[in-house]
Design an enzyme around this catalytic site. Structure first.
Site, PDB file in Angstrom:
ATOM      1  N   ASP A 142      -1.299  -6.019  -0.674  1.00 51.85           N
ATOM      2  CA  ASP A 142      -1.698  -5.507   0.646  1.00 51.85           C
ATOM      3  C   ASP A 142      -3.206  -5.307   0.764  1.00 51.85           C
ATOM      4  O   ASP A 142      -3.849  -4.852  -0.185  1.00 51.85           O
ATOM      5  CB  ASP A 142      -1.049  -4.133   0.878  1.00 51.85           C
ATOM      6  CG  ASP A 142       0.273  -4.238   1.599  1.00 51.85           C
ATOM      7  OD1 ASP A 142       0.743  -5.368   1.852  1.00 51.85           O
ATOM      8  OD2 ASP A 142       0.845  -3.173   1.917  1.00 51.85           O
ATOM      9  N   GLU A 155       9.222  -4.641  10.016  1.00 53.67           N
ATOM     10  CA  GLU A 155       9.590  -3.293   9.538  1.00 53.67           C
ATOM     11  C   GLU A 155      10.127  -2.423  10.658  1.00 53.67           C
ATOM     12  O   GLU A 155       9.510  -2.274  11.713  1.00 53.67           O
ATOM     13  CB  GLU A 155       8.369  -2.618   8.880  1.00 53.67           C
ATOM     14  CG  GLU A 155       8.711  -1.212   8.376  1.00 53.67           C
ATOM     15  CD  GLU A 155       7.751  -0.656   7.337  1.00 53.67           C
ATOM     16  OE1 GLU A 155       6.875  -1.399   6.842  1.00 53.67           O
ATOM     17  OE2 GLU A 155       7.904   0.539   7.014  1.00 53.67           O
ATOM     18  N   ASP A 179       0.826  -1.212   0.000  1.00 51.15           N
ATOM     19  CA  ASP A 179       0.000   0.000   0.000  1.00 51.15           C
ATOM     20  C   ASP A 179       0.861   1.264   0.000  1.00 51.15           C
ATOM     21  O   ASP A 179       0.349   2.379  -0.088  1.00 51.15           O
ATOM     22  CB  ASP A 179      -1.036  -0.010   1.137  1.00 51.15           C
ATOM     23  CG  ASP A 179      -0.405  -0.112   2.510  1.00 51.15           C
ATOM     24  OD1 ASP A 179       0.834  -0.135   2.607  1.00 51.15           O
ATOM     25  OD2 ASP A 179      -1.171  -0.174   3.498  1.00 51.15           O
ATOM     26  N   SER A 180       2.200   1.089   0.047  1.00 52.04           N
ATOM     27  CA  SER A 180       3.103   2.235  -0.145  1.00 52.04           C
ATOM     28  C   SER A 180       2.869   2.861  -1.510  1.00 52.04           C
ATOM     29  O   SER A 180       3.307   3.982  -1.762  1.00 52.04           O
ATOM     30  CB  SER A 180       4.566   1.804  -0.008  1.00 52.04           C
ATOM     31  OG  SER A 180       4.870   0.791  -0.942  1.00 52.04           O
ATOM     32  N   GLU A 202      -1.488  -5.871   8.273  1.00 54.61           N
ATOM     33  CA  GLU A 202      -0.639  -5.352   9.336  1.00 54.61           C
ATOM     34  C   GLU A 202      -1.219  -5.655  10.709  1.00 54.61           C
ATOM     35  O   GLU A 202      -2.434  -5.619  10.889  1.00 54.61           O
ATOM     36  CB  GLU A 202      -0.480  -3.828   9.176  1.00 54.61           C
ATOM     37  CG  GLU A 202       0.191  -3.429   7.884  1.00 54.61           C
ATOM     38  CD  GLU A 202       0.398  -1.925   7.765  1.00 54.61           C
ATOM     39  OE1 GLU A 202       0.107  -1.183   8.726  1.00 54.61           O
ATOM     40  OE2 GLU A 202       0.872  -1.497   6.695  1.00 54.61           O
ATOM     41  N   LYS A 232      -1.428  -9.434   2.242  1.00 56.70           N
ATOM     42  CA  LYS A 232      -0.677  -9.057   3.442  1.00 56.70           C
ATOM     43  C   LYS A 232      -1.538  -8.122   4.281  1.00 56.70           C
ATOM     44  O   LYS A 232      -2.236  -7.267   3.743  1.00 56.70           O
ATOM     45  CB  LYS A 232       0.633  -8.357   3.069  1.00 56.70           C
ATOM     46  CG  LYS A 232       1.410  -7.837   4.296  1.00 56.70           C
ATOM     47  CD  LYS A 232       2.842  -7.504   3.957  1.00 56.70           C
ATOM     48  CE  LYS A 232       3.044  -6.175   3.303  1.00 56.70           C
ATOM     49  NZ  LYS A 232       2.605  -5.001   4.090  1.00 56.70           N
TER      50      LYS A 232
END
Ligand code: KIV
Length: 264
Positions: A83, A183, A44-45, A115, A113
Site C-alpha cells: 500500500d 471494500e 496499511d491496515s 485508494e 495499491k
C-alpha cells in the site's frame, strides 16, 4: 513460480477465485504464502494490527517499507502488493511516482495499491502505469478517508453513490490498474462492477460475487478482540495466545519451568 499480474487476469477469465491475504512481518508472510495465497498485501491496515494506531492515517512510507522488506523475505509464490500510505501519493502524480518507485525499488514488491478513483487517482494510476509500475486500485470504503466518510461505514448504498463507485472502478481499469479492491459495498454493486470490468475485483465486505477475496490476516486468525462485521475468524489465536502465556507464567511462578537437567 511466482504469481504474475497477467496470471490473476487469467484467473478471472477462467472463473478461478483469487485468494488474497494481508501480511505485516516475515512469519505471517511465510504462513500465508506456504498455505497457498495467490496475493499477499502489505496493507496499511498494519498501522492498526501491528502498530496499534486506531486508523491507517499515521503510517509513513518508511514504516510500510520496513514491514514490506520483512514480508518480501517470507513470500516465494504469491504476488506481493504494498500500500501507498496516506499522504504519500495524494499530492500529485509526481509524488505518487516517487513513493511508488521507492517501494518497488527497495522492497522487491510486484505492485503498489492506492485508494480512490475518478478523476485524480485515475490520472495518478495512468502516470504510474506509464512508468511501468503495476497498480492495484481500491474503491468503496477507503480507510484513508475515514474521517471524511464519517467512520468505517458501508459505501455505495444510494443509487448515486453506487453509480460513482462504478465509474471510479471503470476509470481505474481504463487508467491501467491490473486489479481493484472493492471494500464494504453492497453485494449487487460488487457484482455489477465485477461483470463490467475485465480486470479482477478483490472483495472485502463486498459479498461473494467478486473475482477474489481478501481478509486482514489478524482477523482471519482471531488475533484481535474486535473485527469488522464482514470478517470471519477461522481460529481464535487471541485466546490461544493468552492461554499459552498464562500457562507459562503459572509454571514459572510455581518453579515448574524449566525443569532441572537430569544428571548424565
Ligand atoms: O490495508 C489493508 O489491509 C487493505 C486490504 C484489506 C485490502 O487495504
Amino acid at each position: 513460480m511466482a504469481v504474475t499480474t497477467q496470471q490473476l487476469i487469467r484467473y478471472k477469465k477462467e472463473g478461478r477465485p483469487i485468494v488474497a491475504l494481508t501480511a505485516w512481518d516475515y512469519l505471517i508472510a511465510r504462513a500465508v504464502d506456504e498455505a497457498g495465497a495467490d496475493l499477499v498485501m502489505v496493507g496499511d491496515s498494519l498501522a492498526m494490527v501491528a502498530l496499534g494506531y486506531s486508523t491507517t492515517l499515521p503510517l509513513t512510507l518508511e514504516e510500510i517499507i520496513h514491514h514490506a522488506k520483512a514480508v518480501r523475505r517470507g513470500v516465494e509464490h504469491a504476488l506481493l502488493v504494498v500500500d501507498l500510505p496516506f499522504m504519500s501519493y495524494q499530492e500529485s502524480p509526481k509524488q505518487a511516482l516517487r513513493s511508488a518507485g521507492q517501494i518497488i525499488k527497495t522492497t522487491g514488491a510486484t505492485a503498489v495499491k492506492l485508494e480512490g478513483g475518478y478523476p485524480d487517482m485515475a490520472e495518478t494510476v495512468a502516470r504510474l502505469v506509464q512508468a511501468g509500475i503495476a497498480v492495484m486500485g481500491h474503491v468503496g470504503l477507503t480507510p484513508q478517508s475515514v474521517h471524511q466518510l464519517g467512520g468505517f461505514r458501508k459505501q455505495g448504498k444510494s443509487a448515486e453513490a453506487a453509480e460513482r463507485i462504478l465509474s471510479e472502478a471503470i476509470a481505474l481499469e481504463q487508467a491501467g490498474a491490473f486489479t481493484i479492491v472493492l471494500e464494504h459495498i453492497p453485494d449487487d454493486l460488487a457484482l455489477q462492477i465485477t461483470q463490467k470490468l475485465t480486470i479482477p475485483t478483490i472483495g472485502i465486505g463486498a459479498g461473494p460475487h467478486c473475482d477474489g477475496q481478501v481478509l486482514v490476516t489478524a482477523d482471519l486468525l482471531g488475533m484481535t478482540t474486535w473485527r469488522p462485521s464482514f470478517a470471519k475468524a477461522y481460529v481464535n489465536l487471541h485466546d490461544t495466545m493468552m492461554q499459552a502465556v498464562q500457562s507459562y507464567a503459572n509454571e514459572v511462578r510455581q518453579h515448574q519451568f524449566p525443569t532441572s537437567e537430569q544428571p548424565k
